[in-house]
Enzyme design. Structure first.
Site, PDB file in Angstrom:
ATOM      1  N   ASP A   1      -3.532   3.224   0.383  1.00 57.93           N
ATOM      2  CA  ASP A   1      -4.421   2.284  -0.297  1.00 57.93           C
ATOM      3  C   ASP A   1      -5.606   3.003  -0.912  1.00 57.93           C
ATOM      4  OD1 ASP A   1      -3.220  -0.438   0.173  1.00 57.93           O
ATOM      5  OD2 ASP A   1      -3.178   0.413   2.178  1.00 57.93           O
TER       6      ASP A   1
ATOM      7  N   ASN B   1      -4.492   3.991   4.819  1.00 64.50           N
ATOM      8  CA  ASN B   1      -3.254   3.234   4.639  1.00 64.50           C
ATOM      9  C   ASN B   1      -3.122   2.316   5.857  1.00 64.50           C
ATOM     10  OD1 ASN B   1      -0.850   2.742   3.052  1.00 64.50           O
ATOM     11  ND2 ASN B   1       0.330   3.842   4.597  1.00 64.50           N
ATOM     12  N   LYS B   2      -2.095   1.503   5.854  1.00 62.92           N
ATOM     13  CA  LYS B   2      -1.838   0.550   6.938  1.00 62.92           C
ATOM     14  C   LYS B   2      -2.048   1.185   8.321  1.00 62.92           C
ATOM     15  CE  LYS B   2      -0.585  -2.814   6.034  1.00 62.92           C
ATOM     16  NZ  LYS B   2      -1.164  -4.154   5.818  1.00 62.92           N
TER      17      LYS B   2
END
Lengths: 293, 293
Positions: free
Chosen positions: A198, A208-209
Site C-alpha cells: 500500500d 502492506n496488510k
C-alpha cells in the site's frame, strides 16, 4: 459539487473502504474526481477549477496511509494548475482528460510491473502470498506458463485472501488457502514470497496488510526470496515511525467483554527494507533498495 | 474394560480433543487410566494388570504428536511393571496410586515451572503470547506483583487466545487481544514473548500452536526475548523432520469451493531452538539449549 452531498459521500466512502488496496482506491478517487467535474454547475471556468481543486484536496486527505491517492491526485493537480483560458465547457473537458490520463498511467504502470514480475518467476515455483492484492493477481494473470503453485494466507479478519485464492484457482493454478498463523509452516514449503504494497516509505520499508512482515521474516528464516511489487506512485515521503497505520473496527474479533480486555485491529504492518530481496516497479526490478530511494 | 465401550470412547476423545494442550491431555489420559482400572472386572491380579497395560498402550498411541502422554503413561507403566504378588483388590489400589502419583508429579512440575518463570518476569513487562496455554496462565497467576501488561494473539481458527485473554484480564492484567496477523506489529510493543509448548524435540526445536514460530521470529526481529516454558515430560526423542504435525479439519476456513483450491489447517508449527532465548522447566531455567538436551 454545489450540492455538497455527492462529493462528501464519495470522500466518506473512500475513507471507509477497508477492502481495496492503494491502487484501486486511488483509481476510485480519480473516477470520483471526474464525476465531480461533470456534476459541478459552476458558470465560470475559474470557479469550476477552484471547486474541483477543493474537492481534490478532500480526496487527497481522505486516506493519509495511502500515498497513491495523494500522489495521483497530486499529478492531476499539477497537470491542471494555472488559470483557465478557455470557456467552461472546454475547461471541464480538459480537467476530465487530465484525470483520464492519470488513470491510464496507473493502468499501464501495473501492466508493466506485472509483465516484469511474471517474466522473473521461474516455472515450477511455489509462490506464497497473503490477502488480496490486485497487483499480485495481475502478475499471476501475466504468467505465460502457469506451471506454478500458490499458497495464500487468508488475512483475517476480512479474509481477502479467499478472493485471491479463488482467482488463482480459477486461472488453473493449484492453490492452498491457509490461516495467517500457518505462514511460518508454509513459507518453508515455498520457493518465492510475493506481495504487493500500500505504501513504500522513504526508508524503503513496506506498508502492506497486517501479516506481511511475518511473511517476510518467515521467508528470510526459510531462505526463500521475498519480492515486493509496488508502482512508484506508492512512494511516501514519510518514514516508518511517522507513518499512520490505520486501525479498523474491532468488533470482528469477537473479544470477550471485560474492562481490562482491549481488542486491537490494526490493518497494516511495516516490513523493514532489509527483509526485501527484490523490488519490482513499472520500470523494472532492483535488489537491496527500491529504485531511486 | 471387558465392556470394550468405555476405554475405546476415552481413547477416541483423547484423539479428537483439539483444544487442550499437552499437559491437560496427558492428565486426562491418566484419569482415564484410573477410571479403567476401577471399572475392570478382571478376577485375577495378572489379568487386571495385563488388561490395564493394554489400555495404557492404546492411550500412549492416541496422540503421537503429544509426547507428554507417552512419557507420563510410560512413567506409570514403569512404576507398575512386574507380576502382582498381592490379591486383585490390592493390585487395583496399587495401580491407581501409581497413576495418582504421576498426576501429582505433573501438577508439581507445572507449579515449580510457573513459580520460576513468574520470578524471572520483571515488573513493568509487556508480555506477548498466543493461543491458550495452561502453563502460561499458571505463570501469570503466580506473579506476585501483577504490574505487567499482556498481548494475546487469538489463534484462529479455534480462537483459544480469547480464553487466555479473558483469564488474564480477570487476574487484573490489562490485556490486548490481537489477530495472529498482528503479531509482527505487537512484538515491537512488547518486552517479552512467552509461550508454552506441546513438545520439545531432540534438536531443541519447539512444537506449539501454529503461529508460535512467527512470534519467535518477530521477537527476534524486535530484539525481544523469547522464552519457552515446558516441563521435561514434553521432551520427544524425535527430530523436527520426523515429528508428526497434526492437521485438523479444514471446513472452519470456509474456503471458496474450487477443484484447484485446497484449504489447509495444520494446528502446530516448529520453532527452531536458535530462536529461543530462555528455556524454563520444573528444575529452573537455562539459555541456549534446553537443560539436558
Amino acid at each position: 459539487m454545489h450540492e455538497h452531498g455527492t462529493g462528501t459521500a464519495d470522500v466518506e466512502a473512500l475513507r471507509r473502504d477497508r477492502r481495496r488496496g492503494a491502487r484501486e482506491l486511488a483509481r476510485q478517487a480519480l473516477e470520483d474526481l471526474i464525476e465531480a467535474v461533470r456534476r459541478c454547475d459552476a458558470g465560470e471556468p475559474d470557479e469550476l477549477l477552484s471547486e474541483t481543486l477543493r474537492f481534490a484536496g478532500q480526496l487527497r486527505a481522505a486516506r493519509p496511509a495511502m500515498p497513491s491517492i495523494e500522489n495521483l491526485i497530486g499529478r492531476w493537480q499539477d497537470a491542471v494548475s494555472g488559470a483557465p483560458t478557455e470557456p467552461v465547457a472546454e475547461t471541464r473537458m480538459r480537467l476530465i482528460d487530465a484525470a483520464r490520463r492519470v488513470i491510464e498511467s496507473v493502468d499501464s504502470a501495473v501492466e508493466a510491473l506485472a509483465r516484469e514480475a511474471a517474466r522473473l518467476i521461474e516455472p515450477g515455483s511455489t509462490v506464497i502470498t497473503l490477502s488480496w492484492s490486485s497487483t499480485v493477481a495481475a502478475v499471476f494473470r501475466r504468467l505465460e506458463e502457469r506451471d506454478v503453485r500458490a499458497i495464500v494466507a487468508e488475512s483475517r479478519p476480512l479474509f481477502e485472501g479467499r478472493a485471491l485464492a479463488e482467482e488463482l484457482a480459477g486461472l488453473g493454478i493449484p492453490t492452498e488457502l491457509i490461516t495467517d498463523a500457518q505462514i511460518g509452516l508454509f513459507a518453508k514449503r515455498s520457493t518465492l514470497a510475493l506481495v504487493g504494497a500500500d505504501a513504500i516509505l522513504s526508508d524503503g520499508s513496506v506498508v502492506n496488510k497486517a501479516g506481511t512482515s511475518l511473511l517476510a521474516m518467515a521467508a528470510r528464516e526459510a531462505d526463500v526470496p521475498f519480492w515486493v511489487c509496488a508502482e512508484t506512485h506508492k512512494r511516501s515521503r514519510l518514514e516508518a515511525d511517522a507513518f499512520p497505520l490505520e486501525e479498523i473496527e474491532t468488533s470482528v474479533l469477537e473479544a470477550p467483554r471485560h474492562e481490562r480486555l482491549t481488542p486491537r485491529n490494526i490493518g497494516f504492518d511495516v516490513t523493514p527494507a532489509t527483509l526485501v530481496t527484490r523490488w519490482i516497479d513499472e520500470r523494472g526490478s532492483t535488489f537491496g533498495r527500491p529504485r531511486g530511494a
